[in-house]
Design an enzyme around this catalytic site. Structure first.
Site, mmCIF file in Angstrom:
data_model
loop_
_atom_site.group_PDB
_atom_site.id
_atom_site.type_symbol
_atom_site.label_atom_id
_atom_site.label_comp_id
_atom_site.label_asym_id
_atom_site.label_seq_id
_atom_site.Cartn_x
_atom_site.Cartn_y
_atom_site.Cartn_z
ATOM 1 C CD GLU A 480 -6.257 -20.008 -14.072
ATOM 2 O OE1 GLU A 480 -5.034 -20.076 -14.253
ATOM 3 O OE2 GLU A 480 -6.792 -19.787 -12.970
ATOM 4 C CD GLN A 591 -7.890 -14.792 -14.791
ATOM 5 O OE1 GLN A 591 -8.150 -15.578 -13.891
ATOM 6 N NE2 GLN A 591 -6.663 -14.380 -15.054
#
Length: 748
Positions: A480, A591
């Site tokens: 994100e 991530q």
């Protein structure tokens, strides 16, 4: 120390909220944070009931905090018991994860010098989903004492200041039962809470009522060395209870049922309720335990911890409920379900409790009207799943705006609802995995095929034809920290799998699903479009250097040495130095994104490609999400990078159980907890689910003595044992079954 016990030998009030979260008790119907009975300003008294959502005007739905029943104010010779005052001479607190009981023993010297022993215990019944029970005992140690207890139902609780209930109706019945009846302000969910007491000695008892509270006040002169004990049994019921799903509900029935649940439990009393609940826990552990003997107490305990929370976070009978990102342990993420459920949590239920897995997927089926409306709202056909979901009729539950960007000083608009669309493919992927594990044809005919085809229709419409191929542009991937990117590899590969599965259904068994959808679409044309996009969708492949572009233009991002931030114990520290607009331009990732594919679709990439890309992207990844470490651990195991795998595995265990003081204040990280199971069973255990069945290729981590885990596959239960002698699998129940074990087809 037993791996079954979370324990503390000091009050540690500075970490109170973290302990409340990680020691949460529950049963899938409700969750109760491990708040102390006496009052503290830092306490967050959350009782959450699965499905009781409410939506304040102008906001999004959230799980409403239910009136608190854990409270008990204790006054001893006119001094209020509180561990901040006086002196704590002895302290023992523990959560027994083997049977779900939370206990606390305090020996306390009050400011005037008198000594007392206080004992507290509490369960949320694993056998009776509507019941919570607690026991409070007071023993004067230095002299006789006037003891007073005030306990009941506190309706003044809020969700961080937001009140979700009307002014409650309060009742006191002749048999001693007391009830509180409330209705959520927007969603109009009726809630009935009843409590009753069992008291060890005769005492003076009165009722105390305030605007939003209903309490029993008990007082007695207690002799030195005598123990005065009060058991409090509480029942919860609400109008969305699964028992009323057929429509047979009215307000009087709710109250009557709530009292009936309570009266049965009061007749049993705390000890028998504990015994009954403990037996239910015993049956669970016997059927589902991943039993690790690592030689490290923390590791063994953390693996049990993950399964404890996985057991209490999912409803065992209601298919209208998902799993929140904080489960039922706190207000974080408002109780919303994300993509985490299907990718990180559902595999546990697939392998250990397939009936629960089916119910979670039925929940996604019931969200199809919401997904269809969302697709239509953004101008697409098919089903586009909400990024955040709550109750099945609540629609998209994602906030529109987030925090203020440090660089611009403006509120940042959340784009996830519109562009983080990989959740739609994640749902379809989970449907396919469920079918692979269970062979449940009835589920596919009733639910699964429709999910797969409607989501494929979305992808076929969402993909754009460019340069003789189809592309998916303007998305946010699993990472994100990059927005509005084209051809995110994770999204494209997952969408492609969705399209291929739907194409197979439409070719091999089209009648039922085509008849169902023919009123909305020309299914002959739609089937052709799905097949065309499936064949021509762009799937990023390794370039000359062996690196797969996580998205178009990823290699043009500005290099950034992130060693400093990677070595910090906290997350999001990079935002203290840079605004989002700057981070969007850096070769810095939050991530696992592309790396996720090496777990979910490892058969599509050779080992050298996986290794190169794992190393390339991990070097640039901050792991600023609790979702990241478990996936990196799992993939590192498959690469034989054992030292790195062990580090990531340990980091995953520490997300909630580690020393970070406040990272779990608003609740545990349910996906990371699912990730502990993933890293253990699919990482070290080498379990993979694919079209042709399941394969298991385990390794024994360095220093471990052994581990074992169960798998339910096609109606048979298999138990896998791994130790220094190797690996063996035995069939515990069901018919003989064929799996791939260490590369060899094996019939068990």
């Amino acid at each position: 120390m037993s791996k079954w016990i979370l324990t503390s030998d000091k009050p540690d009030l500075g970490r109170m909220r973290k302990h409340e979260s990680i020691w949460t008790q529950g049963n899938g119907y409700m969750g109760v944070r491990a708040s102390f009975e006496e009052a503290y300003t830092k306490a967050v008294r959350n009782t959450l009931i699965n499905g009781v959502f409410d939506c304040p005007k102008g906001e999004v739905p959230e799980l409403a905090v239910i009136p608190d029943a854990t409270n008990c104010d204790i006054t001893l010779d006119k001094e209020v018991f509180n561990m901040i005052c006086g002196k704590v001479d002895k302290y023992e607190a523990s959560l027994n994860m083997e049977n779900g009981e939370f206990t606390r023993l305090v020996e306390w010297t009050c400011p005037k010098g008198k000594k007392y022993a206080l004992a507290f215990s509490r369960i949320v019944s694993d056998a009776r989903k509507h019941i919570m029970a607690q026991k409070v005992s007071v023993t004067p140690l230095s002299d006789d004492a006037d003891v007073e207890l005030l306990t009941g139902l506190d309706g003044k609780v809020t969700n961080s200041g937001v009140q979700h209930f009307n002014n409650p109706e309060k009742r006191a019945y002749p048999d001693g039962v007391k009830g509180m009846y409330l209705t959520t302000l927007q969603s109009k969910v009726d809630v009935a809470i009843h409590f009753g007491l069992k008291i060890s000695h005769e005492c003076n008892e009165g009722i105390s009522i305030d605007r939003r509270g209903l309490y029993s006040r008990l007082s007695r002169k207690v002799q030195k060395g005598e123990t005065f004990t009060v058991e409090k049994i509480v029942s919860y019921a609400h109008s969305r209870d699964f028992e009323y799903a057929d429509g047979e509900y009215n307000d009087e029935k709710l109250r009557s049922d709530g009292r009936a649940y309570l009266n049965e439990a009061i007749d049993m009393g705390y000890d028998k309720l504990l015994e009954e609940s403990s037996l239910s826990w015993k049956n669970f552990w016997e059927s589902s335990l991943v039993d690790v003997k690592s030689g490290n107490d923390f590791v063994d305990k953390a693996v049990v911890f993950s399964q404890y929370h996985l057991h209490i976070m999912a409803s065992h009978d209601d298919n209208r409920l998902g799993i929140g990102a904080k489960a039922l342990s706190g207000e974080g993420y408002m109780g919303h379900s994300f993509w985490d459920t299907e990718i990180y949590i559902l595999p546990y239920y697939l392998c250990t409790q397939p009936r629960v897995a089916r119910r979670l997927l039925e929940y996604r089926y019931m969200l199809l009207p919401v997904a269809k409306n969302k697709a239509n709202r953004f101008g697409f056909k098919g089903a586009m799943y909400p990024w955040e979901s709550a109750w099945i009729t609540d629609g998209e539950a994602c906030l529109e705006y987030g925090d203020i960007d440090l660089l611009t000083g403006k509120k940042r608009k959340f784009m996830m609802a519109e562009t983080e669309i990989h959740i739609t493919a994640g749902v379809s992927f989970a449907v396919w995995q469920y079918y692979c594990m269970t062979g449940d044809e009835e589920f596919m005919a009733e639910y699964g095929n429709e999910i797969l085809v409607r989501t494929a229709i979305f992808w076929a419409d969402r993909a754009e034809k460019k340069n003789g191929r189809y592309e998916i542009c303007g998305v946010i991937g699993a990472d994100e920290y990059k927005e509005d990117v084209d051809n995110n590899a994770y999204t494209n590969y997952m969408a492609h799998k969705n399209l291929v599965l739907a194409d197979k259904i439409l070719r091999e068994n089209p009648n039922h699903i085509c008849n169902k959808l023919s009123r909305e679409y020309d299914m002959e044309d739609m089937a052709k479009k799905i097949a065309e996009v499936a064949e021509n969708l762009y799937l990023p492949m390794p370039e000359e250097d062996g690196i797969i572009n996580q998205f178009d233009g990823v290699k043009s991002l500005k290099p950034k040495d992130i060693t400093y931030y990677k070595n910090l114990d906290t997350v999001f520290d990079i935002f203290k130095d840079y605004g989002l607009a700057e981070i969007l331009e850096m070769a810095v990732f939050k991530q696992a994104d592309l790396v996720m594919l090496f777990y979910l679709m490892s058969d599509k990439f050779d080992k050298e490609t996986i290794r190169k890309n794992f190393e390339y992207y991990e070097e640039r990844t901050l792991h600023d999400s609790s979702l990241s470490m478990c996936i990196h651990a799992l993939v590192a195991v498959g690469l034989g990078m054992n030292e790195m795998a062990d580090k990531f595995f340990y980091d995953c265990l520490c997300v909630d159980l580690g020393e970070n003081t406040n990272n779990s204040d608003t609740g545990i990280h349910s996906a990371s907890i699912g990730g502990i199971w993933l890293a253990t069973v699919m990482g070290y255990g080498g379990l993979r689910i694919n079209d042709s069945g399941i394969s298991i290729s385990p390794i024994l981590p360095q220093g471990w003595e052994s581990y074992s885990f169960p798998i339910y596959y096609r109606g048979s239960k298999i138990k896998v044992f791994v130790d220094k002698a190797g690996c063996r699998a035995e069939r515990v129940s069901g018919d003989e079954i064929t799996i791939t074990l260490n590369g060899n087809k094996t019939t068990i």
